[in-house]
Motif scaffolding. Structure first.
Motif, PDB file in Angstrom:
ATOM      1  N   HIS A 298       0.837  -1.207   0.000  1.00 44.12           N
ATOM      2  CA  HIS A 298       0.000   0.000   0.000  1.00 44.12           C
ATOM      3  C   HIS A 298       0.873   1.260   0.000  1.00 44.12           C
ATOM      4  N   ASN A 299       1.955   1.255   0.763  1.00 45.21           N
ATOM      5  CA  ASN A 299       2.882   2.389   0.825  1.00 45.21           C
ATOM      6  C   ASN A 299       4.147   2.065   0.034  1.00 45.21           C
TER       7      ASN A 299
ATOM      8  N   ASP B 278       9.962  12.586  -3.483  1.00 45.42           N
ATOM      9  CA  ASP B 278       8.974  11.515  -3.426  1.00 45.42           C
ATOM     10  C   ASP B 278       8.067  11.691  -4.648  1.00 45.42           C
TER      11      ASP B 278
END
Length: 95
Positions: free
Chosen positions: A61-62, A84
């Motif tokens: 998920h991350n 990011d």
């Protein structure tokens, strides 16, 4: 044979190594860094020495997607910063 002292063993205080530091970065439309603001000071990027991307843990998920830059700044220091790619946040990677 080593005598058992009865003392608790373990790692003690656990802390992250090489933890990234949040920084502000001025960038071009293509997201190339032009200046870094860190600890209240502004440094111009005078040279991009290297650039690479890491995309990892895509199944989680991350997941991780970062674009790294090794840059020379106007005080003569070479540092590594990354963006990011999911949220656009910039970090300085401590060496």
């Amino acid at each position: 044979m080593v005598k058992n002292t009865g003392k608790k063993t373990g790692l003690g205080r656990i802390r992250p190594l090489n933890k990234p530091e949040l920084v502000q970065v001025e960038e071009t439309r293509e997201h190339r860094p032009t200046a870094i603001i860190s600890s209240g000071r502004r440094f111009s990027v005078i040279l991009i020495q290297d650039m690479w991307e890491i995309v990892d843990e895509w199944w989680r998920h991350n997941s991780i997607a970062r674009r790294y830059y090794q840059v020379g700044i106007d005080n003569g220091t070479v540092i590594v910063i990354f963006r990011d790619l999911f949220n656009g946040t910039w970090y300085k990677q401590q060496g």
